[in-house]
Design a protein around this motif. Sequence first.
Motif, PDB file in Angstrom:
ATOM      1  N   ARG A 144      52.220  44.258  50.210  1.00 14.79           N
ATOM      2  CA  ARG A 144      51.763  42.910  49.837  1.00 14.79           C
ATOM      3  C   ARG A 144      52.376  42.355  48.873  1.00 14.79           C
ATOM      4  NH1 ARG A 144      47.366  43.834  45.983  1.00 14.79           N
ATOM      5  NH2 ARG A 144      47.320  45.723  44.978  1.00 14.79           N
ATOM      6  N   ILE A 145      52.347  40.939  48.753  1.00 14.51           N
ATOM      7  CA  ILE A 145      52.834  39.877  47.831  1.00 14.51           C
ATOM      8  C   ILE A 145      51.706  39.596  47.192  1.00 14.51           C
ATOM      9  CG2 ILE A 145      54.335  37.978  47.446  1.00 14.51           C
ATOM     10  CD1 ILE A 145      55.776  40.397  48.814  1.00 14.51           C
ATOM     11  N   VAL A 146      51.977  39.555  45.551  1.00 16.07           N
ATOM     12  CA  VAL A 146      51.088  39.251  44.767  1.00 16.07           C
ATOM     13  C   VAL A 146      51.659  38.151  43.594  1.00 16.07           C
ATOM     14  CG1 VAL A 146      49.295  39.903  42.899  1.00 16.07           C
ATOM     15  CG2 VAL A 146      49.694  41.022  45.063  1.00 16.07           C
ATOM     16  N   PRO A 147      51.190  37.114  43.517  1.00 10.89           N
ATOM     17  CA  PRO A 147      51.421  36.257  42.472  1.00 10.89           C
ATOM     18  C   PRO A 147      51.582  36.995  41.156  1.00 10.89           C
ATOM     19  CG  PRO A 147      50.218  34.713  43.690  1.00 10.89           C
ATOM     20  CD  PRO A 147      49.861  36.525  44.039  1.00 10.89           C
ATOM     21  N   LEU A 148      52.702  36.917  40.382  1.00  7.10           N
ATOM     22  CA  LEU A 148      52.775  37.725  39.098  1.00  7.10           C
ATOM     23  C   LEU A 148      51.543  37.277  38.112  1.00  7.10           C
ATOM     24  CD1 LEU A 148      54.024  39.895  37.548  1.00  7.10           C
ATOM     25  CD2 LEU A 148      55.698  38.135  36.494  1.00  7.10           C
ATOM     26  N   LYS A 149      51.224  36.002  38.048  1.00  7.15           N
ATOM     27  CA  LYS A 149      50.099  35.679  37.418  1.00  7.15           C
ATOM     28  C   LYS A 149      48.912  36.181  37.615  1.00  7.15           C
ATOM     29  CE  LYS A 149      48.929  31.473  40.150  1.00  7.15           C
ATOM     30  NZ  LYS A 149      47.679  32.001  40.715  1.00  7.15           N
ATOM     31  N   ASP A 150      48.419  36.804  38.754  1.00  5.93           N
ATOM     32  CA  ASP A 150      47.466  37.546  39.250  1.00  5.93           C
ATOM     33  C   ASP A 150      47.514  38.805  39.314  1.00  5.93           C
ATOM     34  OD1 ASP A 150      46.362  35.043  39.781  1.00  5.93           O
ATOM     35  OD2 ASP A 150      47.004  35.077  41.921  1.00  5.93           O
ATOM     36  N   PHE A 151      48.734  39.176  38.732  1.00  4.29           N
ATOM     37  CA  PHE A 151      48.841  40.929  38.930  1.00  4.29           C
ATOM     38  C   PHE A 151      48.156  41.727  37.476  1.00  4.29           C
ATOM     39  CE2 PHE A 151      51.593  44.239  37.161  1.00  4.29           C
ATOM     40  CZ  PHE A 151      51.466  45.333  38.459  1.00  4.29           C
ATOM     41  N   PHE A 152      48.085  40.796  36.500  1.00  8.69           N
ATOM     42  CA  PHE A 152      47.323  41.347  35.393  1.00  8.69           C
ATOM     43  C   PHE A 152      46.034  41.040  35.196  1.00  8.69           C
ATOM     44  CE2 PHE A 152      51.867  40.239  34.407  1.00  8.69           C
ATOM     45  CZ  PHE A 152      52.231  41.344  33.968  1.00  8.69           C
ATOM     46  N   ILE A 153      45.245  42.116  35.100  1.00  6.10           N
ATOM     47  CA  ILE A 153      43.552  41.847  35.100  1.00  6.10           C
ATOM     48  C   ILE A 153      43.052  42.052  33.602  1.00  6.10           C
ATOM     49  CG2 ILE A 153      41.516  43.056  35.624  1.00  6.10           C
ATOM     50  CD1 ILE A 153      43.019  44.254  38.302  1.00  6.10           C
ATOM     51  N   PHE A 154      43.684  42.958  32.665  1.00  7.32           N
ATOM     52  CA  PHE A 154      43.285  42.917  31.303  1.00  7.32           C
ATOM     53  C   PHE A 154      44.493  43.810  30.696  1.00  7.32           C
ATOM     54  CE2 PHE A 154      40.454  44.300  27.820  1.00  7.32           C
ATOM     55  CZ  PHE A 154      40.030  42.971  27.275  1.00  7.32           C
ATOM     56  N   HIS A 155      44.225  43.991  29.367  1.00  4.00           N
ATOM     57  CA  HIS A 155      45.134  44.711  28.571  1.00  4.00           C
ATOM     58  C   HIS A 155      45.349  46.078  29.345  1.00  4.00           C
ATOM     59  CE1 HIS A 155      47.868  46.087  25.388  1.00  4.00           C
ATOM     60  NE2 HIS A 155      46.868  46.853  24.903  1.00  4.00           N
ATOM     61  N   LYS A 156      46.599  46.528  29.673  1.00  6.20           N
ATOM     62  CA  LYS A 156      46.868  47.721  30.524  1.00  6.20           C
ATOM     63  C   LYS A 156      46.120  48.162  31.575  1.00  6.20           C
ATOM     64  CE  LYS A 156      49.123  49.969  26.324  1.00  6.20           C
ATOM     65  NZ  LYS A 156      49.479  51.037  25.593  1.00  6.20           N
ATOM     66  N   GLU A 157      45.742  47.004  32.337  1.00  5.17           N
ATOM     67  CA  GLU A 157      45.065  46.954  33.556  1.00  5.17           C
ATOM     68  C   GLU A 157      45.654  45.999  34.504  1.00  5.17           C
ATOM     69  OE1 GLU A 157      40.609  46.864  35.498  1.00  5.17           O
ATOM     70  OE2 GLU A 157      40.884  46.590  33.330  1.00  5.17           O
ATOM     71  N   THR A 158      46.262  46.467  35.758  1.00  7.73           N
ATOM     72  CA  THR A 158      46.783  45.496  36.619  1.00  7.73           C
ATOM     73  C   THR A 158      45.929  45.876  37.926  1.00  7.73           C
ATOM     74  OG1 THR A 158      48.466  47.432  37.452  1.00  7.73           O
ATOM     75  CG2 THR A 158      48.904  45.906  35.401  1.00  7.73           C
TER      76      THR A 158
END
Length: 293
Positions: A144-158
């Motif tokens: 799957r392809i994910v925009p990098l801007k949406d890859f990060f959820i929280f600090h040290k959480e992806t």
Amino acid sequence: MYILDFKYHKPQTLEEACRILEQSENAAPIAGGTDILVEIKKGLRHNDDIVSLTEIRELKIIEESEDSLLIGAGVTHNELKNSRFVKEKYPALVETASMIGTEQIRNTATVGGNLCTGASCCDMAPVLIALNADVEITSSKERRIVPLKDFFIFHKETSLNKGELMTKIIVPLPQKNTGVGFEKFGLREAASISVASASAFVKVEDGKCVDSRIVIGAVAPVPKISEQAIGVLKGAKVIELSNGSAILKEVGEAAASDSLPLDDIRGTADFRRKVVNVLTQRAVLKAVERATN
């Protein structure tokens, strides 16, 4: 400190690596190991299975496709900055890779590993988000392809799920009259962790900034797009974007206003706001210079 026993795996293919990650209750992938090995030695984590990715050739590519640069997640920072194509087309990527760690770390640490730590201060994220990059995520069932801007959820959480690996970073080829700049500030000249960072993308037409992305790092739980700064910059005349100009100061202040910094050992929240203000202005100036030359 005594390190608890674990099983070490060295798969030859992505399929094999993903299968081990899926089947193990407590597995972790390792590429350069510059983060995970430190955490293991400090007793901050334990994994029953460590899955080395170093033999998987697909993760080591630097290739140009029809409309993108493809960077394997296992490419080291020195491999990226020494690529002739990257030097020619993406000077901001070269600059960013050159600022990470020491020469020894850059020889080992990988671009994908830097992103997958999910740390708010990871240096590659702001410039890649400014470049509108996507990431390819692979499991045994799908890619799957994910925009990098949406890859990060929280600090040290992806957004990586169990059994998944980041396999590629996909960066659009640069367009005419566009430029990208990156700036960071650390507490020492070499091997510094970012106190704050900023990256700016601009597109210039008819002497005006018609499009932009401004991304700030280490001043929020995840790398953050500054919508306020983008709003200020859009439509600005290039001739007005000079060092110390009113519009440039307004852009910096807007980025600082969008930041959500914390106090820690490397700096207070107020200090970080002031630093990201200045870094944003410098990144915009560098991006404009590249877009107009």
